[in-house]
Scaffold this motif. Structure first.
Motif, PDB file in Angstrom:
ATOM      1  N   ASP A  97     -74.966 -22.767  -5.497  1.00  0.00           N
ATOM      2  CA  ASP A  97     -74.977 -23.257  -6.882  1.00  0.00           C
ATOM      3  C   ASP A  97     -76.177 -24.165  -7.168  1.00  0.00           C
ATOM      4  O   ASP A  97     -76.551 -24.345  -8.326  1.00  0.00           O
ATOM      5  CB  ASP A  97     -73.673 -24.020  -7.162  1.00  0.00           C
ATOM      6  N   LYS A  98     -76.748 -24.745  -6.131  1.00  0.00           N
ATOM      7  CA  LYS A  98     -77.915 -25.603  -6.341  1.00  0.00           C
ATOM      8  C   LYS A  98     -79.127 -24.801  -6.809  1.00  0.00           C
ATOM      9  O   LYS A  98     -80.099 -25.365  -7.318  1.00  0.00           O
ATOM     10  CB  LYS A  98     -78.264 -26.345  -5.040  1.00  0.00           C
ATOM     11  N   GLY A  99     -79.057 -23.466  -6.641  1.00  0.00           N
ATOM     12  CA  GLY A  99     -80.124 -22.603  -7.152  1.00  0.00           C
ATOM     13  C   GLY A  99     -81.423 -22.706  -6.384  1.00  0.00           C
ATOM     14  O   GLY A  99     -82.501 -22.532  -6.958  1.00  0.00           O
ATOM     15  N   VAL A 100     -81.333 -23.011  -5.082  1.00  0.00           N
ATOM     16  CA  VAL A 100     -82.557 -23.082  -4.285  1.00  0.00           C
ATOM     17  C   VAL A 100     -83.153 -21.680  -4.135  1.00  0.00           C
ATOM     18  O   VAL A 100     -82.486 -20.667  -4.381  1.00  0.00           O
ATOM     19  CB  VAL A 100     -82.267 -23.679  -2.885  1.00  0.00           C
ATOM     20  N   LYS A 101     -84.405 -21.644  -3.721  1.00  0.00           N
ATOM     21  CA  LYS A 101     -85.118 -20.371  -3.610  1.00  0.00           C
ATOM     22  C   LYS A 101     -84.404 -19.455  -2.607  1.00  0.00           C
ATOM     23  O   LYS A 101     -84.081 -19.879  -1.494  1.00  0.00           O
ATOM     24  CB  LYS A 101     -86.555 -20.639  -3.148  1.00  0.00           C
ATOM     25  N   GLY A 102     -84.152 -18.227  -3.021  1.00  0.00           N
ATOM     26  CA  GLY A 102     -83.510 -17.261  -2.130  1.00  0.00           C
ATOM     27  C   GLY A 102     -81.993 -17.344  -2.126  1.00  0.00           C
ATOM     28  O   GLY A 102     -81.339 -16.699  -1.314  1.00  0.00           O
ATOM     29  N   SER A 103     -81.414 -18.135  -3.054  1.00  0.00           N
ATOM     30  CA  SER A 103     -79.950 -18.306  -3.053  1.00  0.00           C
ATOM     31  C   SER A 103     -79.220 -17.001  -3.350  1.00  0.00           C
ATOM     32  O   SER A 103     -78.124 -16.764  -2.839  1.00  0.00           O
ATOM     33  CB  SER A 103     -79.541 -19.390  -4.055  1.00  0.00           C
ATOM     34  N   ALA A 188     -67.290 -16.960  -3.398  1.00  0.00           N
ATOM     35  CA  ALA A 188     -67.421 -16.323  -4.713  1.00  0.00           C
ATOM     36  C   ALA A 188     -66.460 -16.961  -5.723  1.00  0.00           C
ATOM     37  O   ALA A 188     -66.825 -17.193  -6.890  1.00  0.00           O
ATOM     38  CB  ALA A 188     -67.161 -14.826  -4.591  1.00  0.00           C
ATOM     39  N   LEU A 189     -65.235 -17.278  -5.271  1.00  0.00           N
ATOM     40  CA  LEU A 189     -64.262 -17.925  -6.163  1.00  0.00           C
ATOM     41  C   LEU A 189     -64.775 -19.295  -6.603  1.00  0.00           C
ATOM     42  O   LEU A 189     -64.744 -19.643  -7.791  1.00  0.00           O
ATOM     43  CB  LEU A 189     -62.913 -18.082  -5.452  1.00  0.00           C
ATOM     44  N   TYR A 190     -65.226 -20.094  -5.628  1.00  0.00           N
ATOM     45  CA  TYR A 190     -65.708 -21.442  -5.955  1.00  0.00           C
ATOM     46  C   TYR A 190     -66.982 -21.397  -6.800  1.00  0.00           C
ATOM     47  O   TYR A 190     -67.171 -22.234  -7.684  1.00  0.00           O
ATOM     48  CB  TYR A 190     -65.959 -22.240  -4.680  1.00  0.00           C
ATOM     49  N   LEU A 191     -67.824 -20.424  -6.542  1.00  0.00           N
ATOM     50  CA  LEU A 191     -69.072 -20.321  -7.310  1.00  0.00           C
ATOM     51  C   LEU A 191     -68.759 -20.047  -8.782  1.00  0.00           C
ATOM     52  O   LEU A 191     -69.369 -20.660  -9.679  1.00  0.00           O
ATOM     53  CB  LEU A 191     -69.935 -19.190  -6.731  1.00  0.00           C
ATOM     54  N   ALA A 192     -67.793 -19.147  -9.010  1.00  0.00           N
ATOM     55  CA  ALA A 192     -67.383 -18.877 -10.395  1.00  0.00           C
ATOM     56  C   ALA A 192     -66.790 -20.134 -11.022  1.00  0.00           C
ATOM     57  O   ALA A 192     -67.046 -20.438 -12.203  1.00  0.00           O
ATOM     58  CB  ALA A 192     -66.365 -17.741 -10.411  1.00  0.00           C
ATOM     59  N   SER A 196     -68.285 -22.469 -14.231  1.00  0.00           N
ATOM     60  CA  SER A 196     -67.490 -22.544 -15.465  1.00  0.00           C
ATOM     61  C   SER A 196     -67.260 -23.994 -15.923  1.00  0.00           C
ATOM     62  O   SER A 196     -66.688 -24.227 -16.989  1.00  0.00           O
ATOM     63  CB  SER A 196     -66.137 -21.854 -15.253  1.00  0.00           C
ATOM     64  N   ILE A 197     -67.703 -24.966 -15.105  1.00  0.00           N
ATOM     65  CA  ILE A 197     -67.553 -26.371 -15.517  1.00  0.00           C
ATOM     66  C   ILE A 197     -68.531 -26.641 -16.666  1.00  0.00           C
ATOM     67  O   ILE A 197     -69.743 -26.398 -16.516  1.00  0.00           O
ATOM     68  CB  ILE A 197     -67.847 -27.326 -14.333  1.00  0.00           C
ATOM     69  N   PRO A 198     -68.050 -27.101 -17.801  1.00  0.00           N
ATOM     70  CA  PRO A 198     -68.955 -27.334 -18.946  1.00  0.00           C
ATOM     71  C   PRO A 198     -70.081 -28.301 -18.592  1.00  0.00           C
ATOM     72  O   PRO A 198     -69.834 -29.338 -17.978  1.00  0.00           O
ATOM     73  CB  PRO A 198     -68.022 -27.928 -20.013  1.00  0.00           C
ATOM     74  N   LYS A 220     -66.078 -32.561 -10.044  1.00  0.00           N
ATOM     75  CA  LYS A 220     -66.040 -31.140  -9.659  1.00  0.00           C
ATOM     76  C   LYS A 220     -64.750 -30.768  -8.916  1.00  0.00           C
ATOM     77  O   LYS A 220     -64.113 -29.754  -9.246  1.00  0.00           O
ATOM     78  CB  LYS A 220     -67.271 -30.808  -8.800  1.00  0.00           C
ATOM     79  N   ILE A 221     -64.381 -31.568  -7.920  1.00  0.00           N
ATOM     80  CA  ILE A 221     -63.180 -31.215  -7.137  1.00  0.00           C
ATOM     81  C   ILE A 221     -61.926 -31.144  -8.013  1.00  0.00           C
ATOM     82  O   ILE A 221     -61.160 -30.171  -7.915  1.00  0.00           O
ATOM     83  CB  ILE A 221     -62.998 -32.208  -5.967  1.00  0.00           C
ATOM     84  N   PRO A 222     -61.664 -32.136  -8.900  1.00  0.00           N
ATOM     85  CA  PRO A 222     -60.476 -32.003  -9.769  1.00  0.00           C
ATOM     86  C   PRO A 222     -60.513 -30.765 -10.657  1.00  0.00           C
ATOM     87  O   PRO A 222     -59.485 -30.126 -10.885  1.00  0.00           O
ATOM     88  CB  PRO A 222     -60.515 -33.284 -10.619  1.00  0.00           C
TER      89      PRO A 222
END
Length: 304
Positions: A97-103, A188-192, A196-198, A220-222
């Motif tokens: 999720d950090k969007g680093v290169k090659g993620s 994949a579940l956590y990434l979605a 989806s967090i505004p 994020k965790i809650p």
């Protein structure tokens, strides 16, 4: 017109309802009936004479040392499998999720194990953790350790009979293989969930001076709680009926150190012809899965 549409709709779904009634609930009912019979030999089954014995087969199971070992193994395997998959899946999702290169490439690599059958996973990890003959002729990971000069770390892995109380240490390599298989799916579940967090909530937390650590724990965790619950339900029901992975990797193992109720059920039913006892294990496994799944489904339907 409305009534006609309703009738057509009923006729469209009727074949599915009949098929489910016969092939799902009909066979469950039949299995329960067999579990209350004395069909614990092929000759009795062949004669087809049903004799009701109540819950005697269930009593025999709970007095069976191997079945009790299986229940402990299942409990410890489930705990390790769920905790490991969720922790690793969450870490991988945060990294991607950090969007680093090659993620995107790593995202595909992490998801790949999910596309592999449990039988294949069990076979490959069985080779990796095959201890060979220690210390003269090790194989798998033990051979690597010997090559690196760590002979003292060579271990029997999934054939080890060491234990701490009811916890068999041989379950650890089995759990590692299962975690490798499913952690990508949890990622994949956590990434979605993370995506989806505004963004407005994230920005508001930043304006309030929240550090990255506080943002993770307090925001994020809650908000990821529903994802965590879904992951626990999915992993829990996979764990309760685990068979192919362990059967391909280790089987029951020495002293049943990696035995599970599903393996015991298979051996009783198809190798020992003890159909009633095997059916009783099937019904107990079904109840265990229902205890995990049904409350979640009821909660989901209420929300809808």
């Amino acid at each position: 017109m409305r009534k006609k549409t309703k009738i057509i709709g009923i006729f469209i779904v009727l074949p599915s309802i009949v098929a489910i009634a016969i092939f799902v609930y009909g066979f469950i009912s039949w299995t329960f009936r067999v579990s209350t019979s004395d069909w614990n030999s092929f000759s009795k089954l062949a004669r087809g004479m049903y004799r009701f014995v109540g819950f005697r087969n269930y009593e025999r199971l709970f007095m069976d040392k191997r079945f009790i070992t299986d229940l402990w193994n299942l409990l410890f395997f489930t705990l390790m499998f769920m905790f490991g998959s969720i922790a690793l899946g969450l870490i991988l999702a945060l990294l991607v999720d950090k969007g680093v290169k090659g993620s995107r490439v790593f995202q595909t690599i992490f998801l790949y194990p999910m596309a592999v059958a449990f039988v294949v996973t069990g076979t490959v990890w069985g080779w990796i953790f095959n201890p060979g003959i220690i210390p003269d002729s090790p194989s798998g990971i033990n051979l690597l350790m010997k090559g690196l000069g760590f002979e003292s770390l060579m271990w029997k892995w999934y054939i080890s009979t060491e234990h701490i109380g009811p916890f068999n240490l041989a379950l650890i390599p089995v759990a590692i293989a299962a975690i490798w298989q499913m952690s990508g799916y949890v990622m994949a579940l956590y990434l979605a969930g993370l995506r989806s967090i505004p963004q407005s909530i994230i920005e508001a937390a930043k304006v309030d001076g929240a550090s990255s650590w506080k943002m993770f724990w307090k925001v994020k965790i809650p908000m990821l709680k529903p994802v965590t619950l879904s992951a626990m339900i999915i992993l829990g029901h996979i764990s309760l009926k685990v068979f192919d992975l362990i059967y391909a990797m280790t089987g029951s193992g020495p002293n049943n150190v990696t035995d599970m109720p599903a393996i015991y059920m298979f051996e009783l039913t198809f190798r020992s012809n003890k159909y009633a006892l095997g059916s009783a294990i099937s019904i107990l496994m079904l109840l265990a899965v229902a205890i995990v799944i049904v409350p979640y489904l009821v909660s989901a339907f209420k929300k809808e």
